[in-house]
Design a protein around this motif. Structure first.
Motif, PDB file in Angstrom:
ATOM      1  N   GLY A 115      47.721  27.697   9.565  1.00 56.47           N
ATOM      2  CA  GLY A 115      46.997  26.505   9.162  1.00 56.47           C
ATOM      3  C   GLY A 115      46.060  25.981  10.235  1.00 56.47           C
ATOM      4  N   ASP A 116      46.227  26.452  11.455  1.00 53.73           N
ATOM      5  CA  ASP A 116      45.354  26.112  12.569  1.00 53.73           C
ATOM      6  C   ASP A 116      45.311  27.329  13.482  1.00 53.73           C
ATOM      7  N   ARG A 117      44.399  27.334  14.444  1.00 53.49           N
ATOM      8  CA  ARG A 117      44.368  28.443  15.397  1.00 53.49           C
ATOM      9  C   ARG A 117      43.707  27.999  16.693  1.00 53.49           C
ATOM     10  N   PHE A 118      43.985  28.746  17.775  1.00 49.31           N
ATOM     11  CA  PHE A 118      43.297  28.524  19.037  1.00 49.31           C
ATOM     12  C   PHE A 118      41.838  28.944  18.889  1.00 49.31           C
ATOM     13  N   THR A 119      40.920  28.152  19.452  1.00 48.39           N
ATOM     14  CA  THR A 119      39.500  28.503  19.376  1.00 48.39           C
ATOM     15  C   THR A 119      38.872  28.761  20.742  1.00 48.39           C
ATOM     16  N   THR A 120      39.118  27.881  21.717  1.00 49.89           N
ATOM     17  CA  THR A 120      38.555  28.088  23.053  1.00 49.89           C
ATOM     18  C   THR A 120      39.613  27.805  24.112  1.00 49.89           C
ATOM     19  N   ALA A 136      48.309  35.813  20.187  1.00 48.56           N
ATOM     20  CA  ALA A 136      47.697  34.513  20.505  1.00 48.56           C
ATOM     21  C   ALA A 136      48.396  33.859  21.689  1.00 48.56           C
ATOM     22  N   TRP A 137      49.721  33.917  21.723  1.00 48.17           N
ATOM     23  CA  TRP A 137      50.465  33.267  22.807  1.00 48.17           C
ATOM     24  C   TRP A 137      50.236  33.976  24.135  1.00 48.17           C
ATOM     25  N   LYS A 154      34.296  32.318  35.446  1.00 47.39           N
ATOM     26  CA  LYS A 154      33.129  31.534  35.052  1.00 47.39           C
ATOM     27  C   LYS A 154      33.254  30.088  35.519  1.00 47.39           C
ATOM     28  N   ASN A 155      34.032  29.860  36.585  1.00 45.67           N
ATOM     29  CA  ASN A 155      34.211  28.524  37.160  1.00 45.67           C
ATOM     30  C   ASN A 155      34.789  27.535  36.163  1.00 45.67           C
ATOM     31  N   GLY A 156      35.691  28.011  35.318  1.00 47.54           N
ATOM     32  CA  GLY A 156      36.395  27.139  34.394  1.00 47.54           C
ATOM     33  C   GLY A 156      35.698  26.882  33.087  1.00 47.54           C
ATOM     34  N   ARG A 157      34.586  27.533  32.839  1.00 44.00           N
ATOM     35  CA  ARG A 157      33.901  27.320  31.562  1.00 44.00           C
ATOM     36  C   ARG A 157      34.737  27.880  30.409  1.00 44.00           C
ATOM     37  N   PRO A 158      34.621  27.294  29.220  1.00 43.55           N
ATOM     38  CA  PRO A 158      35.424  27.757  28.078  1.00 43.55           C
ATOM     39  C   PRO A 158      35.056  29.179  27.658  1.00 43.55           C
ATOM     40  N   VAL A 159      36.057  29.921  27.213  1.00 47.01           N
ATOM     41  CA  VAL A 159      35.852  31.237  26.610  1.00 47.01           C
ATOM     42  C   VAL A 159      36.459  31.201  25.213  1.00 47.01           C
ATOM     43  N   GLU A 160      35.916  32.004  24.330  1.00 47.99           N
ATOM     44  CA  GLU A 160      36.394  32.029  22.952  1.00 47.99           C
ATOM     45  C   GLU A 160      37.738  32.754  22.856  1.00 47.99           C
ATOM     46  N   VAL A 161      38.621  32.237  22.020  1.00 50.65           N
ATOM     47  CA  VAL A 161      39.904  32.885  21.744  1.00 50.65           C
ATOM     48  C   VAL A 161      39.753  33.709  20.472  1.00 50.65           C
ATOM     49  N   PRO A 162      40.054  34.995  20.511  1.00 54.92           N
ATOM     50  CA  PRO A 162      39.902  35.823  19.301  1.00 54.92           C
ATOM     51  C   PRO A 162      40.810  35.358  18.174  1.00 54.92           C
ATOM     52  N   ASP A 163      40.363  35.620  16.967  1.00 53.78           N
ATOM     53  CA  ASP A 163      41.197  35.384  15.788  1.00 53.78           C
ATOM     54  C   ASP A 163      41.929  36.683  15.475  1.00 53.78           C
TER      55      ASP A 163
END
Length: 482
Positions: free
Chosen positions: A276-281, A435-436, A449-458
């Motif tokens: 129903g939800d997922r990790f994104t970044t 995911a975990w 990347k100095n802490g910049r967000p990265v995408e989490v795969p689905d």
């Protein structure tokens, strides 16, 4: 550890809620969040899943094939593998038929223990780094349990799937994104389950918190905080505890959140991640690496081999994870500094919060929820934990008392065997596990990347939109042993 390659897939369509779903109160109103989830899947994160192999299908909601006796093969008989052996032997309907370790004497000791418990002596495999493959090629196994050093989890897990067994892997199941994807793909192709042996997801407080969340006690869930904060310095420098110093050596290889899953997984389950939800970044930060070198300076003789090592991993690595429904999770890892043990285990919503490892009552947790509580004082969580105690703990409290980590090891092992004997859907599947464990490689990418967000795969390829049960299971019984 290297950054993994990007992958692409076409956008997935919206999935419907399965019939017969009976959860009384889905966290944060999962149905109301479907529009948000659809928009999120169309963004960059939706392009991180590869095309499914021809003929392969999702393993979500796929039940085990029921078996009368679960025949188990163990790979890795160090501290963790040997520690889990007793419960595998004790669970009704489980039979340890094969044991394997690169050190043959360990396999012999394990076989001796099984025989001493009055069970049929398992066959021994050992003495070479290919012994596990010989076991897989020789034995007909229903379940392979892997408790080797981290770098072996992926190849051994994949080999076990290809040998036709279901697979339980200690943390993490893999350390690279490509490896995580390959385990997902191999599970889908072989039609066998692989899952993380996440014992803390079966902790009594964690399961009670899960049930409270799903019953709406905390209102709409907005954030969580979990991790693994454990002073391992003495063990990391203890000759022989971690064979060949494998776990300490990881701290010389990379800057990463190696092991946040014990605290992250229960929070993810309470938020219905992949359900129903997922990790994104994910974005990660790290402190300087001071703890291990300081401990060595004070307590380790100068002629010890560790003095040739340089520790690069930060003492505290923090991952901030966003979800498709706008929630945030803070996941931490710290094994290098002096501190009391904690998995944190905090969940907060619009009507209150739960905090573990902070209270003084018998459960070690505190809570504050409206309208039950008012004023400016924390309450002990004992009463609500009793009210929301998971059926597994109600049924297994006695037998679990002899299991490791306060009984949660036995509850996990009993539940796996029960699910396999009764032909049910696993509580934790390969998508949850991937995911975990994804924060391990993703933290590397973000820190670079100095802490910049990265995408989490689905990893579910769109299946996360379907609402389905997981650890918040319905009570069932263990079949009698013939």
């Amino acid at each position: 550890m290297t950054s993994s390659r990007e992958r692409t897939r076409p956008a997935a369509g919206l999935e419907s809620m399965p019939s017969g779903f009976t959860r009384r109160n889905l966290i944060g109103g999962a149905l109301a969040g479907v529009a948000i989830a659809t928009a999120a899947s169309a963004g960059p994160a939706g392009a991180l899943a590869p095309m499914r192999a021809s003929g392969a299908k999702s393993m979500a909601n796929v039940p085990f094939e029921a078996v009368d006796t679960v025949k188990i093969g163990l790979i890795g008989l160090g501290n963790r593998g040997m520690g889990m052996l007793g419960s595998w032997v004790a669970v009704p309907g489980a039979e340890v038929v094969a044991v394997c370790d690169i050190r043959a004497d360990r396999a012999t000791r394990a076989a001796d223990r099984v025989a001493a418990a009055g069970k049929t002596r398992p066959r021994e495999y050992g003495g070479a780094d290919t012994s596990f493959q010989k076991m897989l090629d020789t034995e007909e196994l229903d379940l392979v349990y892997i408790a080797t050093p981290w770098e072996f989890h992926y190849p051994q897990g994949k080999a076990a799937l290809r040998a036709g067994a279901h697979v339980g892997v200690e943390l993490p199941i893999a350390t690279e994104l490509d490896e995580l994807w390959d385990l997902v793909d191999t599970s889908e192709q072989t039609r066998k389950h692989l899952w993380l042996m996440e014992n803390c997801s079966y902790g009594r407080n964690e399961l009670a918190m899960l049930k409270m969340a799903h019953d709406g006690v905390f209102g709409d869930i907005t954030s969580g905080h979990g991790g693994y904060l454990h002073d391992l310095r003495a063990l990391l420098f203890n000759d022989g505890y971690y064979t060949d110093d494998w776990r300490r050596i990881w701290h010389t290889k990379s800057v990463a959140s190696f092991y946040p899953m014990h605290g992250l997984a229960p929070i993810a389950a309470a938020m219905d991640i992949n359900r129903g939800d997922r990790f994104t970044t994910l974005s990660a930060t790290t402190t300087a690496p001071r703890g291990l070198a300081d401990y060595r300076e004070r307590f380790v003789p100068r002629d010890h081999r560790s003095w040739k090592e340089e520790y690069v991993n930060g003492d505290l690595v923090t991952c901030m994870i966003n979800t498709a429904k706008g929630r945030t999770i803070r996941a931490e890892h710290n094994v290098s500094q002096p501190r009391p043990y904690s998995r944190i285990n905090t969940l907060e919503g619009s009507r209150g919060l739960f905090e573990d490892y902070a209270g003084s009552d018998a459960t070690g947790a505190r809570i504050y929820v409206e309208p039950l509580h008012s004023g400016d004082t924390w309450r002990g969580a004992s009463a609500l934990r009793t009210e929301y105690d998971h059926w597994l703990w109600k049924d297994l409290e006695g037998p679990a008392s002899g299991g490791g980590h306060g009984g949660m090891d036995y509850v996990l092992q009993w539940r796996i065997v029960q699910l396999m004997r009764t032909g049910q859907v696993p509580d934790i599947d390969v998508y949850d596990s991937a995911a975990w464990c994804a924060p391990v490689p993703l933290s590397v990418m973000s820190i670079e990347k100095n802490g910049r967000p990265v995408e989490v795969p689905d990893f579910t390829r769109g299946e996360w939109k379907k609402l389905r049960l997981g650890l918040d299971s319905v009570r069932t019984t263990m079949p009698a042993v013939a």
